[in-house]
Design a protein around this motif. Structure first.
Motif, PDB file in Angstrom:
ATOM      1  N   UNK A 505      70.706 -12.117  -0.081  1.00  0.00           N
ATOM      2  CA  UNK A 505      72.077 -12.591   0.018  1.00  0.00           C
ATOM      3  C   UNK A 505      73.008 -11.513  -0.542  1.00  0.00           C
ATOM      4  N   UNK A 506      74.237 -11.444   0.024  1.00  0.00           N
ATOM      5  CA  UNK A 506      75.298 -10.650  -0.612  1.00  0.00           C
ATOM      6  C   UNK A 506      76.628 -11.310  -0.289  1.00  0.00           C
ATOM      7  N   UNK A 507      77.662 -11.003  -1.080  1.00  0.00           N
ATOM      8  CA  UNK A 507      78.931 -11.742  -1.012  1.00  0.00           C
ATOM      9  C   UNK A 507      80.103 -10.791  -0.819  1.00  0.00           C
ATOM     10  N   UNK A 508      80.373 -10.407   0.396  1.00  0.00           N
ATOM     11  CA  UNK A 508      81.503  -9.499   0.649  1.00  0.00           C
ATOM     12  C   UNK A 508      82.855 -10.266   0.637  1.00  0.00           C
ATOM     13  N   UNK A 509      83.325 -10.682  -0.576  1.00  0.00           N
ATOM     14  CA  UNK A 509      84.545 -11.488  -0.689  1.00  0.00           C
ATOM     15  C   UNK A 509      85.636 -10.776  -1.471  1.00  0.00           C
ATOM     16  N   UNK A 514      78.824  -7.214  -5.515  1.00  0.00           N
ATOM     17  CA  UNK A 514      77.885  -7.543  -4.446  1.00  0.00           C
ATOM     18  C   UNK A 514      78.560  -7.518  -3.081  1.00  0.00           C
ATOM     19  N   UNK A 515      79.322  -6.473  -2.833  1.00  0.00           N
ATOM     20  CA  UNK A 515      80.125  -6.367  -1.617  1.00  0.00           C
ATOM     21  C   UNK A 515      79.320  -5.840  -0.431  1.00  0.00           C
ATOM     22  N   UNK A 516      78.148  -5.216  -0.686  1.00  0.00           N
ATOM     23  CA  UNK A 516      77.385  -4.570   0.394  1.00  0.00           C
ATOM     24  C   UNK A 516      75.953  -5.081   0.395  1.00  0.00           C
ATOM     25  N   UNK A 517      75.329  -4.899   1.536  1.00  0.00           N
ATOM     26  CA  UNK A 517      73.890  -5.189   1.661  1.00  0.00           C
ATOM     27  C   UNK A 517      73.151  -4.001   1.043  1.00  0.00           C
ATOM     28  N   UNK A 518      72.884  -4.124  -0.256  1.00  0.00           N
ATOM     29  CA  UNK A 518      72.320  -2.993  -1.023  1.00  0.00           C
ATOM     30  C   UNK A 518      70.815  -3.160  -1.181  1.00  0.00           C
ATOM     31  N   UNK A 519      70.105  -2.218  -0.589  1.00  0.00           N
ATOM     32  CA  UNK A 519      68.634  -2.162  -0.711  1.00  0.00           C
ATOM     33  C   UNK A 519      68.325  -1.163  -1.831  1.00  0.00           C
ATOM     34  N   UNK A 520      67.738  -1.655  -2.900  1.00  0.00           N
ATOM     35  CA  UNK A 520      67.492  -0.818  -4.066  1.00  0.00           C
ATOM     36  C   UNK A 520      66.495   0.301  -3.725  1.00  0.00           C
TER      37      UNK A 520
END
Length: 580
Positions: A505-509, A514-520
Motif C-alpha cells: 500500500x502507499x498513500x499519494x495524498x 508515503x507518496x510513491x510506490x517505494x520498493x526498498x
C-alpha cells in the motif's frame, strides 16, 4: 614454443658446474648428466652429498663400505675415461672422507647394468677411476660415495686416445688431433734401439743413452706455430725430450734434432712462446727454465717427439706417466670428425633434426644417437645429411666417429648436445578484488627456478600490482627459453546486494509521507522492469529501469496489480493498494 637460438655454448647455464651444488641425485634414475667431456675439473668443494642417502643399488665389491652416494651419467665420446674425486686433502678445501667411485654400463635407464669396478685407484682422500675400454655411444652411470657427508672436487675427461706409443721412433704413435690433452699411462724401457738420442743434448757419452722413452709423430696439416707442455704425473720426475724433423713419416734413420731439453729441473717441460733457447743441456743452470722455444712448422712437414723419464726408480717400481697438451695454431694431418646441426634446443619431442657431416680426411663414419632416437647407431661411408627425431624429453647426445680406411687406428670423435625440454608449468593468481579500492597483486610462478617473466602490461617481475578490471597474461620462460603462458581475469567488483522489500500500500495524498510506490533497495538492481495494471487489465504504469518514481497521480485510488522483473530474470508479482 621457444625462442630460436643455438644452445651449443649454453652449457654454463644448465650444466655441470654450479657452486656448492647440493646433489640430491642419490638414485641412478636421477643421475646428473655430464656435459663437459675434456679435462673438466670443478671447484675444490663445488659438489657434495649433503642431502644424499644410501641408494638401493647393492654395494660394489671394490668398495669397503657403502655411504650416502650420488650419481652422474655420461654418454661416452671416446674409449678413455678418467674420473677423479678429491676430498679432504692438504691441497683441497673439501670435507669428504674416503671417497669411492664405481661406474655402470647401462643403455636402458639402469633397468639392466654391468658394473665396472676394477680400475679404482685410492690415495688417501682421493679416488680415481681410469679405463681405456669404454664403448663410444654407450651410457655410463658414475656412482660416488664417501664415509661421511661432505664436499668434494670432481674431475672428468673422456676422449678417443691416440694409439699407444712405442719406445722407438719406428713404433711411435701417430697423432692426428692437436686439441687433445692426453695422459699416456706408465711406460718403461727404451725399446730396441736405446741410442736414438745420440748426438743430442741427452747424449752424455754413456753406452745407454735412453732408459725409459716414449715416441710420437705427426704431419703438419697447415703452416703454423707449435708449442706443447709435458707435465709429469709425479711432480718430482725429471722429464727430458728431443724434437726431431723427419724426411717422411717412416724415415727414422734420417731424423734431425731441432729442439732438445735435458735440464735436471723437475716439473713441467716443453716448448713455449717465451723461451729463446733451442736446447738445455743436462745439469742445473740459472738460465734453465725447463722450456725451449716454440717451432714454426710448414704444411706437409713431419716431426717426431721422443720423451724420456730420466728419474731413477727402484726395481719393480711403477714409473709414472705424464700429461701432454699442444698449443698454437698448427694442426695435425688426420681425420677430423665434425657435423653441423639444424638446431639444438626444442621444447617438445618429435622435431626433425638435420645433421650435415662436415668431417675431413675420413671416409668411414659411425653415428650414435642415444635413447629416444628413431635411428639406431649405424656405419656410413658417405657425408650425406641425415635426419633424426627424438620421441621423449631429456638431454640427448649425438656422436660422430670418423676415420680413414687406410689407417683405422686413427679415430676422431665429435659430439653435440640436443636439449628437448618440457614447457614450464606457469600459474598466475590474484590476491584480492577491487572492492576495497586498493591495487590487486598478481603473482606468477614457474616450476623452473631459473626463469623470467613478461606480463601483458610490459612488466618483467613475477609480482605486479594492477587497478583495472580486465584480463592479464603472463609469459614465463625457463632456463632453456622454452615458454608458456597463464591468464588471470580481474572481474568488476560485485558488492553484495540487499533483498528488496515491496509494499502492499502507499498513500499519494500530498502529505509528503508515503507518496510513491517505494520498493526498498531497488536502487541496487538497475534495469529492473516494472508494469502496473488496473483490475480491468489496462496498463497504468511501465518502466524499464524503475527508480521508485510511480506516484499514481493520474490514477484513482483502489487496487492494482504489479509485475516486477529483475535484470537477472527473477520475477515478482502482487497487489498494491493506492489510498487517496
Amino acid at each position: 614454443m621457444k625462442i630460436l637460438f643455438n644452445l651449443l655454448l649454453f652449457l654454463s647455464l644448465c650444466s655441470f658446474a654450479i657452486a656448492q651444488d647440493i646433489l640430491k641425485n642419490d638414485e641412478p634414475e636421477n643421475a646428473k648428466y655430464i656435459t663437459s667431456f675434456t679435462n673438466y675439473c670443478s671447484g675444490q668443494n663445488e659438489y657434495n652429498n649433503l642431502e644424499a642417502t644410501k641408494s638401493s643399488v647393492n654395494k660394489p665389491p671394490c668398495w669397503d663400505s657403502l655411504g650416502n652416494d650420488v650419481w652422474f651419467k655420461f654418454t661416452a665420446v671416446g674409449n678413455f675415461v678418467d674420473i677423479k674425486i678429491v676430498g679432504n686433502t692438504a691441497s683441497n678445501d673439501a670435507t669428504l672422507e674416503n671417497p669411492r667411485i664405481v661406474i655402470y654400463l647401462s643403455n636402458d635407464n639402469f633397468n639392466t647394468h654391468t658394473e665396472i669396478c676394477d680400475k679404482l685407484i685410492i690415495k688417501g682422500n682421493e679416488a680415481e677411476f681410469v679405463n681405456y675400454n669404454i664403448s663410444i655411444g654407450s651410457v655410463y652411470f658414475v656412482r660416488i660415495s664417501g664415509s661421511n657427508n661432505g664436499t668434494f672436487k670432481f674431475c672428468f675427461t673422456n676422449y678417443v686416445p691416440p694409439p699407444f706409443p712405442g719406445p722407438d721412433c719406428n713404433s711411435a704413435a701417430i697423432l692426428s688431433d692437436e686439441n687433445l690433452v692426453f695422459a699416456p699411462p706408465s711406460f718403461k724401457g727404451s725399446g730396441l734401439d736405446f741410442n736414438e738420442g745420440k748426438n743430442t743434448c741427452i747424449d752424455t757419452d754413456v753406452d745407454t743413452i735412453e732408459h725409459n722413452t716414449i715416441w710420437y709423430k705427426w704431419t703438419c696439416a697447415n703452416d703454423g706455430n707449435l708449442a706443447f707442455t709435458i707435465t709429469p704425473q709425479n711432480p718430482n720426475d725429471d722429464l727430458d725430450f728431443v724434437l726431431f724433423k723427419l724426411p717422411s713419416i717412416n724415415d727414422c734413420a734420417n731424423k734431425f734434432p731441432i729442439r732438445c731439453m735435458a735440464s735436471a729441473e723437475t716439473g713441467p717441460t716443453g716448448l713455449d712462446f717465451n723461451s729463446e733457447d733451442y736446447e738445455e743441456y743436462p745439469g742445473f743452470s740459472s738460465t734453465h727454465d725447463n722450456f725451449v722455444k716454440y717451432v714454426s712448422m710448414t704444411k706437409g712437414e713431419t716431426y717426431a717427439l721422443m720423451i724420456e723419464n730420466f728419474t731413477t726408480y727402484a726395481e719393480g717400481e711403477i714409473i709414472s706417466g705424464f700429461n701432454i697438451g699442444f698449443d698454437g695454431e698448427l694442426q695435425f694431418v688426420g681425420p677430423k670428425a665434425s657435423f653441423n646441426i639444424s638446431d639444438t634446443l626444442f621444447c617438445e619431442p618429435n622435431h626433425p633434426i638435420t645433421l650435415s657431416n662436415t668431417s675431413t680426411d675420413a671416409n668411414r663414419y659411425q653415428w650414435y644417437f642415444g635413447e629416444g632416437a628413431d635411428k639406431d647407431p649405424y656405419l656410413s661411408m658417405t657425408t650425406q645429411p641425415i635426419t633424426v627425431t627424438y620421441s621423449n624429453y631429456g638431454i640427448k647426445q649425438i656422436i660422430l666417429k670418423a676415420w680413414a680406411s687406410v689407417n683405422p687406428s686413427e679415430i676422431n670423435a665429435y659430439s653435440r648436445l640436443v636439449y628437448i625440454m618440457p614447457l614450464p608449468q606457469v600459474t598466475a593468481v590474484s590476491d584480492s578484488n577491487l572492492c576495497d579500492g586498493s591495487a590487486i597483486k598478481l603473482t606468477a610462478s614457474n616450476d623452473d627456478p631459473i626463469n623470467h617473466y613478461i606480463w601483458s602490461t610490459g612488466e618483467t617481475f613475477n609480482e605486479i600490482y594492477v587497478t583495472e578490471e580486465k584480463e592479464y597474461t603472463v609469459t614465463s620462460y625457463n632456463r632453456y627459453e622454452c615458454f608458456n603462458s597463464a591468464t588471470v581475469v580481474i572481474e568488476p567488483c560485485e558488492i553484495p546486494k540487499d533483498s528488496i522489500e515491496i509494499p502492499n500500500v502507499f498513500t499519494p495524498n500530498n502529505d509528503d509521507v508515503n507518496q510513491y510506490f517505494e520498493i526498498k533497495n531497488i536502487e541496487q538492481y538497475p534495469n529492473s522492469k516494472l508494469i502496473v495494471i488496473d483490475r480491468w487489465g489496462k496498463t497504468v504504469y511501465e518502466s524499464n529501469n524503475y527508480k521508485n518514481d510511480w506516484d499514481s497521480k493520474k490514477n484513482a485510488g483502489g487496487t492494482y496489480f504489479y509485475f516486477l522483473e529483475m535484470e537477472d530474470g527473477i520475477k515478482y508479482k502482487g497487489i498494491i493498494t493506492v489510498l487517496k
